[in-house]
Design a protein around this motif. Structure first.
Motif, PDB file in Angstrom:
ATOM      1  N   LYS B  65     -21.597  68.651  31.972  1.00 41.17           N
ATOM      2  CA  LYS B  65     -20.598  69.431  32.708  1.00 41.17           C
ATOM      3  C   LYS B  65     -20.901  70.898  32.468  1.00 41.17           C
ATOM      4  O   LYS B  65     -21.073  71.319  31.323  1.00 41.17           O
ATOM      5  CB  LYS B  65     -19.197  69.098  32.183  1.00 41.17           C
ATOM      6  N   VAL B  66     -20.988  71.641  33.550  1.00 40.50           N
ATOM      7  CA  VAL B  66     -21.280  73.071  33.403  1.00 40.50           C
ATOM      8  C   VAL B  66     -19.992  73.875  33.536  1.00 40.50           C
ATOM      9  O   VAL B  66     -19.777  74.859  32.839  1.00 40.50           O
ATOM     10  CB  VAL B  66     -22.323  73.497  34.463  1.00 40.50           C
ATOM     11  N   ASP B  67     -19.153  73.449  34.455  1.00 38.47           N
ATOM     12  CA  ASP B  67     -17.848  74.075  34.631  1.00 38.47           C
ATOM     13  C   ASP B  67     -17.004  73.062  35.375  1.00 38.47           C
ATOM     14  O   ASP B  67     -17.500  71.994  35.763  1.00 38.47           O
ATOM     15  CB  ASP B  67     -17.995  75.376  35.433  1.00 38.47           C
ATOM     16  N   ASP B  68     -15.762  73.377  35.628  1.00 32.19           N
ATOM     17  CA  ASP B  68     -14.918  72.410  36.338  1.00 32.19           C
ATOM     18  C   ASP B  68     -15.483  72.058  37.705  1.00 32.19           C
ATOM     19  O   ASP B  68     -15.247  70.969  38.220  1.00 32.19           O
ATOM     20  CB  ASP B  68     -13.503  72.996  36.537  1.00 32.19           C
ATOM     21  N   HIS B  69     -16.216  72.983  38.301  1.00 36.58           N
ATOM     22  CA  HIS B  69     -16.674  72.757  39.659  1.00 36.58           C
ATOM     23  C   HIS B  69     -18.185  72.538  39.752  1.00 36.58           C
ATOM     24  O   HIS B  69     -18.725  72.421  40.852  1.00 36.58           O
ATOM     25  CB  HIS B  69     -16.277  73.938  40.547  1.00 36.58           C
ATOM     26  N   ILE B  70     -18.858  72.516  38.610  1.00 31.30           N
ATOM     27  CA  ILE B  70     -20.319  72.350  38.634  1.00 31.30           C
ATOM     28  C   ILE B  70     -20.747  71.381  37.544  1.00 31.30           C
ATOM     29  O   ILE B  70     -20.281  71.440  36.410  1.00 31.30           O
ATOM     30  CB  ILE B  70     -21.054  73.679  38.382  1.00 31.30           C
ATOM     31  N   GLY B  71     -21.685  70.481  37.904  1.00 32.37           N
ATOM     32  CA  GLY B  71     -22.268  69.602  36.903  1.00 32.37           C
ATOM     33  C   GLY B  71     -23.748  69.474  37.194  1.00 32.37           C
ATOM     34  O   GLY B  71     -24.213  69.806  38.283  1.00 32.37           O
ATOM     35  N   VAL B  72     -24.495  68.993  36.198  1.00 35.49           N
ATOM     36  CA  VAL B  72     -25.937  68.900  36.411  1.00 35.49           C
ATOM     37  C   VAL B  72     -26.467  67.608  35.806  1.00 35.49           C
ATOM     38  O   VAL B  72     -26.006  67.151  34.756  1.00 35.49           O
ATOM     39  CB  VAL B  72     -26.641  70.132  35.800  1.00 35.49           C
ATOM     40  N   SER B  96     -16.630  83.925  35.300  1.00 35.75           N
ATOM     41  CA  SER B  96     -15.168  83.733  35.363  1.00 35.75           C
ATOM     42  C   SER B  96     -14.449  84.826  34.611  1.00 35.75           C
ATOM     43  O   SER B  96     -13.381  85.265  35.024  1.00 35.75           O
ATOM     44  CB  SER B  96     -14.731  82.430  34.707  1.00 35.75           C
ATOM     45  N   PHE B  97     -15.006  85.221  33.481  1.00 34.14           N
ATOM     46  CA  PHE B  97     -14.368  86.250  32.667  1.00 34.14           C
ATOM     47  C   PHE B  97     -14.289  87.568  33.440  1.00 34.14           C
ATOM     48  O   PHE B  97     -13.264  88.236  33.453  1.00 34.14           O
ATOM     49  CB  PHE B  97     -15.169  86.448  31.381  1.00 34.14           C
ATOM     50  N   THR B  98     -15.384  87.906  34.113  1.00 37.83           N
ATOM     51  CA  THR B  98     -15.426  89.190  34.821  1.00 37.83           C
ATOM     52  C   THR B  98     -14.676  89.155  36.131  1.00 37.83           C
ATOM     53  O   THR B  98     -13.986  90.105  36.481  1.00 37.83           O
ATOM     54  CB  THR B  98     -16.892  89.567  35.107  1.00 37.83           C
ATOM     55  N   TYR B  99     -14.837  88.070  36.908  1.00 40.98           N
ATOM     56  CA  TYR B  99     -14.299  88.042  38.261  1.00 40.98           C
ATOM     57  C   TYR B  99     -13.079  87.146  38.425  1.00 40.98           C
ATOM     58  O   TYR B  99     -12.523  87.078  39.518  1.00 40.98           O
ATOM     59  CB  TYR B  99     -15.395  87.605  39.239  1.00 40.98           C
ATOM     60  N   GLU B 100     -12.645  86.485  37.335  1.00 41.49           N
ATOM     61  CA  GLU B 100     -11.484  85.593  37.411  1.00 41.49           C
ATOM     62  C   GLU B 100     -11.613  84.600  38.558  1.00 41.49           C
ATOM     63  O   GLU B 100     -10.627  84.233  39.196  1.00 41.49           O
ATOM     64  CB  GLU B 100     -10.176  86.391  37.593  1.00 41.49           C
ATOM     65  N   SER B 101     -12.839  84.169  38.849  1.00 38.60           N
ATOM     66  CA  SER B 101     -13.001  83.126  39.861  1.00 38.60           C
ATOM     67  C   SER B 101     -14.284  82.368  39.548  1.00 38.60           C
ATOM     68  O   SER B 101     -15.135  82.856  38.822  1.00 38.60           O
ATOM     69  CB  SER B 101     -13.031  83.730  41.263  1.00 38.60           C
ATOM     70  N   PRO B 102     -14.389  81.134  40.053  1.00 41.20           N
ATOM     71  CA  PRO B 102     -15.535  80.305  39.655  1.00 41.20           C
ATOM     72  C   PRO B 102     -16.856  80.803  40.249  1.00 41.20           C
ATOM     73  O   PRO B 102     -16.887  81.298  41.376  1.00 41.20           O
ATOM     74  CB  PRO B 102     -15.179  78.924  40.205  1.00 41.20           C
ATOM     75  N   LEU B 103     -17.905  80.666  39.480  1.00 44.73           N
ATOM     76  CA  LEU B 103     -19.225  81.086  39.928  1.00 44.73           C
ATOM     77  C   LEU B 103     -19.693  80.193  41.071  1.00 44.73           C
ATOM     78  O   LEU B 103     -19.744  78.975  40.936  1.00 44.73           O
ATOM     79  CB  LEU B 103     -20.207  80.995  38.754  1.00 44.73           C
ATOM     80  N   PRO B 104     -20.027  80.781  42.228  1.00 39.09           N
ATOM     81  CA  PRO B 104     -20.505  79.958  43.336  1.00 39.09           C
ATOM     82  C   PRO B 104     -21.824  79.286  42.959  1.00 39.09           C
ATOM     83  O   PRO B 104     -22.714  79.928  42.399  1.00 39.09           O
ATOM     84  CB  PRO B 104     -20.711  80.979  44.467  1.00 39.09           C
TER      85      PRO B 104
END
Lengths: 223, 269
Positions: B65-72, B96-104
């Protein structure tokens, strides 16, 4: 020309008070929602409470910009922990992490006065109280912020176990039930709002127990 | 592929314009145990075969799991895969820390690809020996990417990498047109069938495979053994009626070696 002193400060105090009380199987964390600067109110509806982990909640008063940065930092560290250990951080673990994080900036501190509350690994309530640079202690109850000087003595009176040297010999204070602790918190904030100008507007109460986390609100004086 | 005088350094070109070290790194991916991925409009499923060194040891972790919206899911040198997963996790956390949104996802795979490219152009480094199937959700929908040791990356509707992946690819090629509108459960079923193709005869059980799902409203997570076993049992009965999907996969058997003979360097495909 007389020597000029620097008059810009990187810090500001946004006021407010926080309280946490630990019980046998629950923990109550509360903070008011007023955010101020100087003698002005910035907003009446700002939460000082942040959930760091499943069973671990932090309330912080002081400079809210630093508080926000601190919360984000801890949240990121918690994510890393979860990736590495496949589980949530326990409250005592988070307590140590918070202490280390604060001391890391010993020479440009987070202007943040924190209380951490939650359940430990055995499900017992625990509260940790901090100063701005990370000195911390596990306690049964604590308060921080502008109203803490008014709140703390009252909590001591209600919750502190009597000295064993006092006669006649008394039992240790009866442990509080969850509902009683919540009531105590409401009383305490209502009193603090009377005399502390920086505390008021609304009270946010978070209760952690075996069933999970529950949130409650109560109105406070708006003056 | 045979040894030649241009294959010692990653920084040495062959006269035919190939970097053999990079191609060898891609061979390492083909040697790893299979990993597959497939997507619909709203979900992506990753699956892999769990290969254990011996009966005594546990199997290697190939899905992260890489993030809630990404896995590999990875195939090849799992150690390299672990290190790259850590990099991906870090990138997601920092974004996420900088932009408060998930990395595309699209950004992440480019960063990964650029990182892999660096290792193809430094004399003191070696290419990563791992292929990554990156599954991720962003505002434009569900995506599945394949990141190559060469630094190339491609987006896929469905793909399989690792040993005996050609069998799974054949299965997916036949079915992929239906995936876009598949339900989540059908997608998982197709993933399990694709995994089964790579096992070539061995019975499919939840202990030898790992399946993970990410989708709209469903954060990335690995399905637990019972759920997977239930799904296998549910279609096993239907599965027997499917013709032996391992047709004359003799062509498929000559798979991996075939494409890297003379002619097109694989990184260019």
């Amino acid at each position: 020309m007389p020597k000029q002193q620097a008059n810009w400060s990187p810090y500001d105090n946004n006021g407010g008070s926080c309280v946490a009380i630990a019980g046998a199987d629950y923990c109550v964390i509360a903070a008011d929602t007023r955010m101020s600067t100087g003698y002005n109110i910035l907003t009446r509806d700002y939460s000082k409470i942040c959930k760091l982990a499943d069973k671990c909640v932090m309330a912080s008063s002081g400079f809210q910009a630093d508080v926000k940065a601190l919360q984000k930092h801890l949240a990121a560290r918690h994510l890393i922990y979860q990736h590495q250990h496949n589980k949530q951080m326990s409250c005592p673990a988070m307590a140590q992490l918070l202490s280390n994080t604060l001391y890391y900036k010993r020479f440009f501190p987070y202007y943040s006065f924190n209380v951490l509350g939650g359940l430990d690994n055995e499900g017992k309530g625990c509260v940790f109280t901090y100063d701005a640079v990370g000195s911390y202690e596990k306690v049964g109850y604590s308060s921080q912020g502008s109203g803490s000087t008014l709140i703390m003595p009252f909590l001591d009176n209600q919750l502190k176990s009597p000295s064993p040297l006092l006669l006649p010999v008394q039992d240790a204070v009866t442990p509080l039930a969850e509902a009683e602790a919540v009531d105590l918190v409401k009383t305490v904030f209502a009193s603090a709002s009377e005399r502390d100008i920086y505390t008021g507007d609304k009270l946010e109460i978070v209760v952690i127990n075996a069933d999970g986390i529950r949130r409650e609100y109560m109105d406070l004086r708006k003056d | 592929m045979f040894r030649n005088q241009y294959d010692t350094d990653v920084t040495t070109w062959s006269p035919a314009g190939r970097l053999f070290q990079v191609e060898y790194a891609m061979e390492a991916v083909k040697q790893g145990s299979a990993a597959i991925g497939l997507r619909s409009k709203t979900h992506i499923v990753l699956g892999c075969v769990n290969k254990a060194n011996s009966e005594l040891s546990s199997h290697q972790k190939k899905i992260f799991k890489v993030d809630d919206h990404i896995g590999v899911a990875i195939a090849g040198l799992t150690a390299d895969g672990r290190v790259l997963s850590r990099y991906m996790r870090n990138e997601c956390i920092n974004y996420s820390f900088t932009y408060e949104s998930p990395l595309p996802v699209g950004r992440l795979v480019v960063q990964l690809a650029d990182k892999a490219q660096v290792c193809t152009q430094r004399s003191w480094k070696r290419p990563y020996g791992v292929g990554l199937l990156v599954a991720g959700l962003d505002e434009s929908g569900a995506h599945l990417y394949y990141n190559c040791p060469s630094g190339n990356y491609f987006e896929y509707q469905a793909f399989a990498i690792g040993s005996r992946s050609q069998a799974a690819k054949t299965y997916l090629e036949r079915r992929f047109e239906n995936f876009a509108d598949s339900s989540r459960d059908d997608l998982v079923k197709d993933a399990l069938m694709a995994i089964r193709e790579t096992l070539q005869g061995e019975t499919l059980k939840s202990s030898i495979c790992t399946v993970a799902v990410v989708g709209v409203g469903e954060p990335f997570h690995i399905l637990d053994l019972e759920t997977v076993q239930q799904m296998i049992d549910a279609f096993e009965i239907v599965g027997e009626q499917e013709g032996p999907a391992a047709e004359p996969d003799a062509a498929a058997a000559a798979d991996q070696g075939g494409s890297t003979e003379e002619g097109v360097a694989p990184m260019d495909i």
